[in-house]
Design an enzyme around this catalytic site. Sequence first.
Site, PDB file in Angstrom:
ATOM      1  N   LEU A  85     -80.852 -28.529  77.364  1.00 28.21           N
ATOM      2  CA  LEU A  85     -81.905 -28.349  76.371  1.00 28.21           C
ATOM      3  C   LEU A  85     -82.299 -29.642  75.659  1.00 28.21           C
ATOM      4  O   LEU A  85     -83.008 -29.601  74.648  1.00 28.21           O
ATOM      5  CB  LEU A  85     -81.482 -27.290  75.349  1.00 28.21           C
ATOM      6  N   MET A 123     -77.397 -37.098  71.244  1.00 28.90           N
ATOM      7  CA  MET A 123     -76.810 -36.706  72.524  1.00 28.90           C
ATOM      8  C   MET A 123     -76.782 -37.871  73.506  1.00 28.90           C
ATOM      9  O   MET A 123     -75.860 -37.981  74.326  1.00 28.90           O
ATOM     10  CB  MET A 123     -77.578 -35.528  73.124  1.00 28.90           C
ATOM     11  N   ASP A 138     -61.817 -43.694  85.876  1.00 31.38           N
ATOM     12  CA  ASP A 138     -61.926 -43.891  87.317  1.00 31.38           C
ATOM     13  C   ASP A 138     -61.420 -45.264  87.734  1.00 31.38           C
ATOM     14  O   ASP A 138     -60.791 -45.425  88.783  1.00 31.38           O
ATOM     15  CB  ASP A 138     -63.386 -43.724  87.737  1.00 31.38           C
TER      16      ASP A 138
END
Length: 338
Positions: A85, A123, A138
């Site tokens: 959203l 965000m 990683d």
Amino acid sequence: MTDAQPGPRQDQQLTHLDAEGRVRMVDVGDKAVTTRTATAEGVFRTRPDVVRRVAGDELGKADVLATARLAGIGAAKRTSELIPLCHQIPLNSVKVHFELDEPAGAIHVSATATTTGRTGVEMEALTAVSVAGLTLHDMVKAVDPLATMDGVRLAAKSGGKLGDWTREGGDDDVAVTAHDPAARSGVVLVSSTAAAHGRREDATGPEIEAWLLERGFGPVEVHVVADADVAVAVAEQVRRAPTVLVTTGGTGVAPDDRTPEATAPHLTLELPGVAEAMRARGASVTPMAAMSRGLVGFAGRTLVVNLPGSTGGVRDGLSVLDDLLDHLLDVHARGGGH
């Protein structure tokens, strides 16, 4: 919370639900177009020896921090694809910063995103920190598969109807504080190992403090730190988001002069013309002024100014700011006109 301008409240409704409780995308068409900035943070936790190997680029892969930085920036640009959203927004800048704490086995990750638009960039900043942390995992998992990314959270924001606020304190349960738009707070940060260790008395900090107080700033704080600690100190003060942050010292060419390097990752809008005007003012007195590498710019809505460590250099820099300070704050931080 401050009474004059409260921040997020528990009684506010969830904006992504309509009146019937169905998921929706928020309509931002009637919101004002403003400059909006958000800073997020998190801590990647591993072993001290892993942090040391990251710092020395000894893990056998590509440069770990450079790779994680690029991953965070790329993720911020694709936030609307990852979070259902979120709006697609034009990003003015995304900066990802790492602070390595070898004794604690930690890498502090922060990201600042800026846009000029109708909705915020919280965000985008959070996504940048999260993906940068995943990339660190990683890169180090072959030597430490137990590493974790903790405490991803919003640290500060500016712009939008809820106003400007900064998370205060280190605990998750502390409230954010909305800033009074009429207040003008100042912080003076002195970078001097000798002064921090009590080997000499600093004269530049009190002079800058008096200058700010004369111009209606308050409260004004003065902090003295060793040169080696200036990066952590600048990051902490930027996170607190004062109206003006003035540093003094550490702008030259000595090996421990690192104030510009500590400042650069936090600037969302650099003002090279102001910095050059300060050097030119000093050069009219002494050619040594040309050696200053000080930066000037905005970190979100905080005006950050690097001044030299000499009283003469401070006075030259402040004399330039005399004619510019209020105009800069009005046009950029308060949305005023020219």
